[in-house]
Structure formats: structure tokens, C-alpha cells
Design an enzyme around this catalytic site. Structure first.
Site, mmCIF file in Angstrom:
data_model
loop_
_atom_site.group_PDB
_atom_site.id
_atom_site.type_symbol
_atom_site.label_atom_id
_atom_site.label_comp_id
_atom_site.label_asym_id
_atom_site.label_seq_id
_atom_site.Cartn_x
_atom_site.Cartn_y
_atom_site.Cartn_z
ATOM 1 N N LYS A 1 7.838 -5.065 2.613
ATOM 2 C CA LYS A 1 8.245 -3.901 1.827
ATOM 3 C C LYS A 1 9.340 -3.140 2.558
ATOM 4 O O LYS A 1 9.166 -2.753 3.715
ATOM 5 C CB LYS A 1 7.035 -2.985 1.603
ATOM 6 N N VAL B 1 -7.041 -1.769 -5.489
ATOM 7 C CA VAL B 1 -6.163 -2.168 -6.580
ATOM 8 C C VAL B 1 -4.799 -2.617 -6.106
ATOM 9 O O VAL B 1 -3.808 -2.398 -6.776
ATOM 10 C CB VAL B 1 -6.000 -1.023 -7.600
#
Lengths: 505, 476
Positions: free
Chosen positions: A77, A46
Site C-alpha cells: 500500500k 473485514v
């Protein structure tokens, strides 16, 4: 007795990361690696955020960063933004980096506390280069000059884990891993040792191996259904037991950070990828209905949903034994901790690293099993404690879930950490941990748990000097953030950007 | 609750003086420091041993002592480690040297590679061990291409001289010394409220540090000490030329003897069990019980150094523990009378450090062929804890180094010890053997010859020291 054949049961991120790593590490040993997966059994995939350690994993395999990012629609990130955790309306970023720089060998945050107690209200987060960069959607690689403020951080990725698994599958198959399509319908064990000897597939084929790696997900077909290793249920500490996930169209500038927004019965993630945004609502079915949880997620998407929501069920905890007989569980079969701090892929990486260090021979000695189990148990437990901190370092009282946490008796080790921090801003460095003191400090301060006092050595320097040095640092940070490239532009210049047409496929 | 105002250090030995000095250098001037020095000569400091580890350099700097001052004011010399000449009944001979970890080559630590192939000799790749054996010494050069840049060093020293040095350092006004003995301790539970000295003076303090080694009376009232007892006898011989940068240890049935090369003298120490001593009327040899307090910090009083953890000076472990105690203490100086949090964190950190330091010492005795004597039987009958068992099992099984949080002895230290004692893994490591072994072994060969080439140009320890001292005399 030498090991000749290894069988990995299950594809997905765990299976293919393991296959890729072993295909590289074992390439000259003559050991055969086979992976069984079934297209009928979906993988969880996901959209995932990761930790900086994953760069080392990719580097060890010789994977080119820009190529990998293109193949997985990845973004960079710098940390995770937590919204509404300490109080409704609060937000902070837990970065990959330290706060300020030590002065006279004493961590900066003690000086910050001293300034705060004398009336100064500058946020600790203003002294973090990655926090300020993330807030302005900037990104570049850490500077090689370790004296520059531009070097004071690390980074990881946000990517489509389905694509990552596919990318690693290519890597592994090119290096000799045999993929077998099929579902296991029976397992066979040796009468005396109880070792698994072969698996029978739905088409009648048998697969023999000396050693098995169970990447079959929550079911744990080998480690649990066959070998009954047992599971430690941690629902008492972390009660969330369901998630609903859905991708949506991206809006706004491409952000170099994940967001985790606290909700009344769980929390919601937002992971920006190059082609779209991944979203999910992790929740506890005791405190909210599936229907309301779905609605919360769908109502708060930033753009139109691009697929049907996917429902997941899980039980937080860990396998009693990760390695039992000739089976090692890696991934969801080893245990589950909600992805609040992006630890899922990291725990897979640790599982693989320790397996390689303690690589078995065919007899799978008890000492090796015990050492592997000790190490992995420690990893899972320490992550659990850090995640629990997010839920209990709060003033929220506005729903059954938050009230549940207010009343929870914490594990001693976690309570001691909170007490030591509150008393004098002390974070022990003794726990060899994935989450080092700066991470604990980020969550404490971000969620308003502030120390009453500070290390006495911070009084050695006169307060004006402390003020000046702090100001110089925060100004240097602002200046460099100002001239840094935007996240989206950096990805493009680096050559890691995907072709937006192709991406929709 | 009022702020902490007065810290009392009780103990006139090395631990007391080093701790008080550290406090005086690092704490803000608002805190009063009092040291109760002893009128008697210190007899137990010798149990800290006669070698300082590589961490001593930085530790001394943090408490205001520079290397030049340390060298000029004592007869200390340098140390690349300790040479065990005949350890155990099978007389193992190796140099436990100080060096930065060996490099990792594409995921394989070189130490693991060397362990895997029996034909390879670890010492061929340890430049400090070879330099020390040859009597050479230089400070590690900053040029990373020089093989000596990976060297680390400590010192050979005498605790009595180090003590004298700390006693002679100028003190700030808030640091007072009373030379006296403690005659009475006023306690309520675990809180010490006052000490009465032999002179009649009563002292109160917010926080008390017991650095009295194993001399009574102890400030808080813990359990009696239980453990192996050791005894030392020492003597010095004049030496015209400075010996090697290497303490030398020989063992026999009674225990072990060390030779420490200092400037102007060689120091000889003999360590044994008390029962095997020959009675000496005038100066009974001091005894130490090798014991660890489970909770050194109770109430407002903490035991530090040997008072908390007494280790055999077979390695630098005793001094490493004292350094760590002081550093840990400084990071947890209480801010008020409420010190429960500090005590708990301190005790936890202490327990880990003491266990790991003790474990390294114990590894000299486990699985080693010993003498049929009181000393060796005592040493070898100490129960082996889980952590050490695991370490040994993994190394002897597969050559794997198991490490724990912040151990004072790293993978290289353990590797050198295992190799020195002849411990070898039972199983071959298929993964290491499958990868590029020829290239790696060739690279090791290059490292070995680099070292061999670099050594002859290094000066003897004595000449290096002479030149260094002359330089310091000119420039400081």
C-alpha cells in the site's frame, strides 16, 4: 508486588496482536499470558489497510515479510485514493511521502503555490513519487540511496485481518501463550480495590489473573460493563454509525493503494488483496436507510460478491479511561474511529506500545494509568481531527449529510489549522502526530483547499529557477515510475505471492 | 490589503541585531528593515549566558555567519557542555555534555539500560563529558566508527562580542539603522501605528519586533512582569592558555558562579538574587525578572528574546529560546496587515517552547537539597507544572522518559541531568532486566573501553584551537 499472570479477553486483531507482542517482550520474565476467545463470538475482520508503522511491529517480532504476506494474502500500500470528496468527480491520492523536496530549507509546496499563483497549473501530486507510482500500479521497496527520488516514500500493507490474527495466534502460541476457548459469563472484583480478580467462563471454569487486557470489542466487557469507565461519544463530529462489508472478485490490475469513495451519507472502501477485493460502505443511519446503503455497495462492486454482506454497528468515540484499575482496553473496546485513514490497527499498535513502556506491576500505580490515558487520548483525538478534515474540506452540498457538515462548528484546533493553511500554506509541526504536515497538505490540496498566499522566503529564488527545478523533479519522477516494476510482478518476484488455488479456501 | 513592506526591529542588543540580521539574510529584497539601535551600552545581554548550544552552528549559517568568521572575530572557544561541580547542598558533580542520543539496542534505549543498573555509570559512555573533563577537544569526525563521531559541541562566548560581530557585518541597502531611543509610541488598541524617537523622527512600520529585553517602554502594553529576580556581576581575568571546552559552574547559598574559558581570558560570572548584592555605586549590577509573556505577539507587534521569555542562564536555555523565537518568526513573517493567523500560531509555538525550556532549568532545583537562603528558596518555591511533575514522577517511578512535542532538551539531556542529580527509579524494570542483560552490558563494556582508548589521542582544547586558527588564517 510482581505481576505473574496476564489475561487477554478476546481474539481478533487486537487480542492476537497484543498476545504476540507480549509473548515476545515478556518471554524471559516468567509472566504467563492467557488469551480467552470464543468461536461463537465473531470478530469484525473485514479486510484491512494499514500504516507504515506496522512494519516496525512485525520487524520487532522477527516476522518475515514475504511469509507474512503470503499468510495474509497481503498486497502493498502506497497510500489512499479519495474519490468525490472535495467535489463530485474529483480524485486524489494521500501518499506515504512528501511533496517535492525543500529548497533552501523551505518546504516545496510554498514554491508550488507561488507557481500556481503565477499561472502554472501543474498538480502538486505530480511531485510525489508514491502518488505517480500508485496511479500506474507500480511498486518497489524504497531505494537505499536517500538522494534518489526512488527513496522518497514509505509503504504499508493491505491484508485479510482474519488471517493476520490467525498468523499471530500461531506466533503467540508457539511462544507460550495459552489459548482458552470460552465465553465469559461473570467477572469478579476485589472488595477493596475493585481490581478484577477472576473471570468465570460458560463451562464453569474460573480464570484468575493479576492484569487484564480487554480486547472484547465494542462491548468492552471488562473496561465498560464491569468497570464502567465511560465513553465519550464523538457522533457529533463523525456521525457515521454503521457499515456493511462484502468481498468480491477482483478485476483489473492489482493496485497498490486503498480507495475511499465519498457517498451521499458516508463513504465506501475498496481494499485490493491478492485473492479478492474487500469492500465496505460506512454510513450514517440518520441520512440513509440500511437497505439503500446495502444497495449502493452491491451495485458498485467491480466483480461478483463472494459472500453475504456483513452488517456492523458502531459508535464513534473513545473510552474515558483506557486503563482503569488493572484493566487496559485495546482495540474496539478502547474506542472507534472509522477506517477512513486506516488507523484502527495502528491504534491497537499504539495501545500495545504504550502498555509495554508503562508496563504495570501488580499495584497498577495511578501515575502510570494517568500517563497511559493521556497518551492514548491524544492519539485518538488527533486522528479524529484529521478524519473530520476530510468531511469539512468540501464544496459538496448535495445531500443531508454533506449539508450537516457544512453547518458544523469545528473544534478550535481544527479550525485554526484550516485557517493557517488557507491564509499562507502554514502547517504547524508542533502537534506530535501520526499525521505529519505532508498528510494534511495532501488532504487540503486534494480537496481544493488552497492557500491564498505562501511563505515570503519562496520569493528569494527567481521564478524561472523555481520552474526549472520543479520540472526536473516531475520529469525524474515520471522516468523512474516508467521503469518501475508492476505491483503484481513485484509481489511475485519477492516471493510473497499466494498460491491462487489455495487462496480460495 | 497591501503587502507587507516595512519591518521595524526595536532593540540594540543581541536579540535585536540577531533578528535584524536574520531578516536581512532570509527575506526577499522588497522588504525594508529598520533597526533602532540604542546609544547606551547593553547591560542585559549577559543574561543570555556564556555558552551556545550545538544548534548554534546551523543557526549561524542560516543567518550568514560561518564558524571560521565567528571564531576569528571573537575570543570564543568550543564547548562540550557545562560542568556542575557542586550543585545543591549535597554538592552533586557531573558534566551536562552535548552528544547525539545513545543508540537503541533491539527496542531498549541504552540510556534506559544504564538507568536500570545502578552499577553502571552514565559518564563512562559519554565521550564528550570525559573529553571535556580532560581538557580535550576535536570537531566530531565523519568516520562513524570513531566514538567521537557521536559528539556534538557548542561554544563558549561573550554576548558583547557576538553583538559587536553582528553590528559589524555588512548590511544590504534595505537594512537601515538609527541609533536613538523611543520617546513615544502611538497605539490604537494593539496596533502600533508609529514610534517617535528622541531625535524627533517618527517612524511607521507594518510590523514591529520588540527586542528590548526588559527595558521600557515596551512597544505593546502587556502586564507588568512577575517572577524571580536575578542579578549578575561579571569580571574577566587574563589567561595565557585556553582552558577546557567546558563552562564550569559552582554554587553556594547566594546563587552560582560560572567560569567560561575564552581565548586570552577567563570570564567569571556571579549570579544571585538582587537582595543579596553588595551595593556598587558606579555600576549597579543588572537585574532580570524571570518571566514569560503569555502572548508575545499582539496586533502588529511581537516581543522576542528576553522581552518575551527571560530564563536563568544556568543552561543554554536562554539562547535556545532566542534562536527558536527567530526561526519561528521567520516562518511566520506576515504577508500583509492581517496577521491574526500568524500571531496565533506564533504564540502557540512560543508557549510550548518557553514551557519546555523553563522546565529543564527548573529541574535543577526540584527535589534537590538546597541552601537555606533567599536565592535557593526563591528558586525552589516556583510552582511545578503538570508536565514537569509527570516527567519527574515517571523517571523516579520507573526510569521512563516522558517527552513532549519538539522539546529543546532531549532524552539524553534529561537522562544526564537526572543521573547527575542522583535521581534514580524506585522500581526495577522487569522487562529490561529480562532481556539479554549480559550481552548488552558486555556491549556497553566495549563502548566504555572504546571511549577510554580513543581519548588519549585527542588533543588539548588549547592546542586544537591554535592549530585551527592557524589553518583558518592560512586558508581564508
Amino acid at each position: 508486588m510482581t505481576l505473574k499472570n496476564i489475561c487477554i479477553l478476546g481474539g481478533g486483531t487486537a487480542g492476537w496482536m497484543t498476545a504476540a507482542a507480549l509473548s515476545h517482550k515478556l518471554r524471559r520474565t516468567g509472566i504467563n499470558v492467557t488469551l480467552i476467545e470464543s468461536e461463537q463470538i465473531g470478530t469484525v475482520g473485514v479486510g484491512e489497510a494499514t500504516l507504515p508503522h506496522i512494519r516496525f511491529f512485525n520487524q520487532t517480532l522477527g516476522i518475515n515479510e514475504a511469509t507474512f504476506m503470503k499468510e495474509t494474502n497481503a498486497t502493498f500500500k502506497l497510500g489512499i485514493e479519495f474519490c468525490d470528496w472535495g467535489r463530485l468527480g474529483d480524485r486524489y491520492i494521500h501518499p506515504f511521502g512528501d511533496f517535492g523536496q525543500p529548497i533552501d530549507n523551505l518546504d516545496f509546496h510554498h514554491y508550488w503555490t507561488r507557481l500556481r499563483l503565477s499561472g502554472d497549473n501543474q498538480s502538486l501530486f505530480d511531485y510525489s513519487y508514491p502518488v505517480r507510482s500508485a496511479e500506474e500500479n507500480k511498486f518497489h521497496f524504497p531505494d537505499n540511496d536517500l538522494n534518489s527520488v526512488r527513496s522518497t516514500f514509505g509503504y504499508a500493507y493491505q491484508f485479510d485481518s482474519f488471517h493476520y490474527a490467525r498468523f499471530l495466534r500461531l506466533f503467540a502460541e508457539e511462544r507460550g501463550v495459552t489459548r482458552v476457548e470460552g465465553k465469559v459469563v461473570a467477572t469478579h472484583q476485589d472488595d477493596k480495590s475493585g481490581f478484577i480478580t477472576r473471570l468465570t467462563l460458560d463451562d464453569g471454569r474460573d480464570l484468575e489473573a493479576d492484569f487484564f487486557i480487554d480486547c472484547s470489542g465494542f462491548r468492552g466487557l471488562l473496561i465498560e460493563q464491569t468497570l464502567k469507565a465511560g465513553y465519550q461519544d464523538w457522533s457529533e463530529w463523525l456521525p457515521c454509525n454503521r457499515a456493511v462489508a462484502v468481498p468480491c472478485e477482483a478485476r483489473g490490475p492489482l493496485q497498490p493503494y486503498t480507495r475511499a469513495t465519498a457517498r451521499k451519507a458516508g463513504w465506501q472502501w475498496r481494499i485490493p488483496l491478492q485473492h479478492r477485493t474487500g469492500n465496505g460502505h460506512v454510513y450514517c443511519s440518520e441520512f440513509i436507510s440500511d437497505e439503500e446503503a446495502h444497495r449502493t455497495l452491491l451495485d458498485t462492486l467491480e466483480g461478483p460478491a463472494q459472500a453475504d454482506p456483513k452488517q456492523l454497528y458502531f459508535k464513534t468515540g473513545r473510552r474515558n479511561r483506557f486503563w482503569s484499575k488493572n484493566v487496559v482496553a485495546i482495540g474496539l473496546s478502547a474506542g472507534f474511529l472509522e477506517p477512513l485513514e486506516s488507523t484502527s490497527i495502528h491504534l491497537i499498535q499504539e495501545g500495545i506500545t504504550h502498555l509495554i513502556e508503562l508496563f504495570p506491576d501488580a499495584s497498577c500505580g495511578a501515575a502510570d494509568q494517568a500517563e497511559y490515558n493521556r497518551r492514548m487520548a491524544l492519539h485518538y483525538e488527533r486522528v479524529r481531527d484529521f478524519l473530520l478534515l476530510h468531511y469539512v474540506a468540501t464544496e459538496r452540498n448535495d445531500s443531508d449529510m454533506w449539508r450537516y457538515f457544512r453547518n458544523l462548528t469545528l473544534p478550535d484546533s481544527l479550525q485554526a489549522k484550516i485557517d493557517a493553511w488557507k491564509h499562507r500554506g502554514y502547517v504547524p509541526t508542533y502537534n506530535q502526530s501520526l499525521f505529519l504536515p505532508p498528510s494534511w497538505i495532501a488532504v487540503f490540496v486534494g480537496q481544493n483547499i488552497l492557500p491564498k498566499n505562501y511563505d515570503i522566503r519562496a520569493d528569494q529564488l527567481d521564478i524561472e529557477t523555481v520552474r526549472q527545478r520543479s520540472k526536473a523533479l516531475s520529469q525524474a519522477i515520471e522516468t523512474h515510475v516508467g521503469t518501475a516494476p508492476s505491483h503484481a510482478a513485484f509481489i511475485k518476484d519477492y516471493g510473497a505471492n499466494i498460491d491462487s488455488q489455495a487462496a480460495r479456501a | 490589503m497591501s503587502k507587507l513592506a516595512h519591518i521595524l526591529v526595536c532593540g540594540g542588543g543581541l536579540a535585536g541585531w540577531m533578528t535584524a540580521t536574520a531578516l536581512d539574510v532570509q527575506l526577499p529584497p522588497s522588504i525594508k528593515i529598520t533597526l533602532i539601535d540604542s546609544p547606551q551600552t547593553q547591560t542585559h545581554d549577559i543574561f543570555y549566558g556564556t555558552v551556545l548550544p550545538p544548534t548554534a552552528y546551523q543557526f549561524f549559517l542560516s543567518i550568514g555567519l560561518s564558524e571560521p568568521i565567528f571564531l576569528k572575530q571573537t575570543h570564543s572557544s568550543f564547548s562540550y557542555g557545562t560542568h556542575y561541580l557542586n550543585w545543591g547542598r549535597v554538592a552533586k558533580n557531573w558534566v551536562q555534555c552535548h552528544q547525539l542520543p545513545l543508540p537503541v539496542d533491539a527496542g531498549v534505549p541504552l540510556i534506559d539500560l544504564i538507568t536500570e543498573f545502578e552499577a553502571l555509570t552514565l559518564e563512562d559512555y559519554l565521550i564528550t563529558a570525559q573529553a571535556a573533563r580532560q581538557g580535550r577537544f576535536i570537531h566530531p569526525p565523519t568516520d562513524a566508527s570513531h566514538p567521537m563521531s557521536r559528539a556534538e559541541y557548542g561554544y563558549q562566548y561573550l554576548p558583547a562580542e557576538l553583538l559587536a560581530l553582528f553590528k559589524s557585518k555588512p548590511r544590504s541597502d534595505r537594512f537601515t539603522v538609527h541609533t536613538d531611543t523611543v520617546s513615544d509610541i502611538a497605539r490604537t488598541d494593539q496596533h502600533v501605528s508609529a514610534l517617535t524617537l528622541a531625535s524627533g523622527m517618527t517612524i511607521t512600520a507594518d510590523f514591529l519586533i520588540d527586542a528590548q529585553s526588559q527595558i521600557e517602554p515596551r512597544l505593546n502594553a502587556p502586564q507588568p512582569r512577575k517572577g524571580r529576580k536575578i542579578m549578575v556581576m561579571e569580571t574577566s581575568q587574563p589567561a595565557a592558555t585556553l582552558g577546557p571546552a567546558l563552562r564550569q559552574i559552582k554554587c553556594n547559598a547566594e546563587g552560582w558562579q560560572s567560569l567560561t574559558s575564552l581565548r586570552g581570558q577567563n570570564h567569571l560570572l556571579s549570579l544571585s538574587s538582587p537582595q543579596t548584592r553588595i551595593t556598587i555605586e558606579q555600576n549597579p549590577a543588572p537585574e532580570l525578572t524571570l518571566a514569560t509573556e503569555p502572548l508575545p505577539w499582539r496586533g502588529n507587534c511581537v516581543q522576542i528574546g528576553q522581552a518575551a521569555c527571560a530564563l536563568e542562564p544556568l543552561t543554554p536555555a536562554p539562547m535556545i529560546m532566542l534562536q527558536r523565537d527567530i526561526e519561528r518568526l521567520i516562518s511566520l513573517i506576515p504577508l500583509s496587515q492581517d496577521m491574526q493567523v500568524e500571531a496565533r500560531e506564533y504564540n502557540q509555538g512560543f508557549q510550548a517552547d518557553a514551557e519546555y525550556a523553563g522546565m529543564f532549568n527548573q529541574a535543577f532545583y526540584v527535589g534537590v537539597s538546597g541552601y537555606d537562603s533567599e536565592f535557593w528558596q526563591d528558586a525552589q518555591s516556583v510552582p511545578v507544572g503538570d508536565k514537569l511533575s509527570r516527567k519527574l514522577a515517571q523517571f523516579e517511578g520507573r526510569g521512563l522518559h516522558v517527552d513532549y512535542d519538539l522539546e529543546p532538551f532531549d532524552a539524553l539531556d534529561w537522562g544526564i541531568l537526572h543521573h547527575g542529580l542522583g535521581r534514580r527509579p524506585a522500581r526495577k524494570n522487569k522487562l529490561i532486566r529480562s532481556e539479554n542483560t549480559e550481552t548488552r552490558i558486555a556491549a556497553l563494556g566495549v563502548l566504555k573501553s572504546h571511549i577510554a582508548q580513543a581519548l588519549p589521542s585527542l588533543p588539548p582544547h588549547s592546542i586544537y584551537m591554535d592549530k585551527l586558527l592557524a589553518y583558518l588564517a592560512r586558508t581564508q
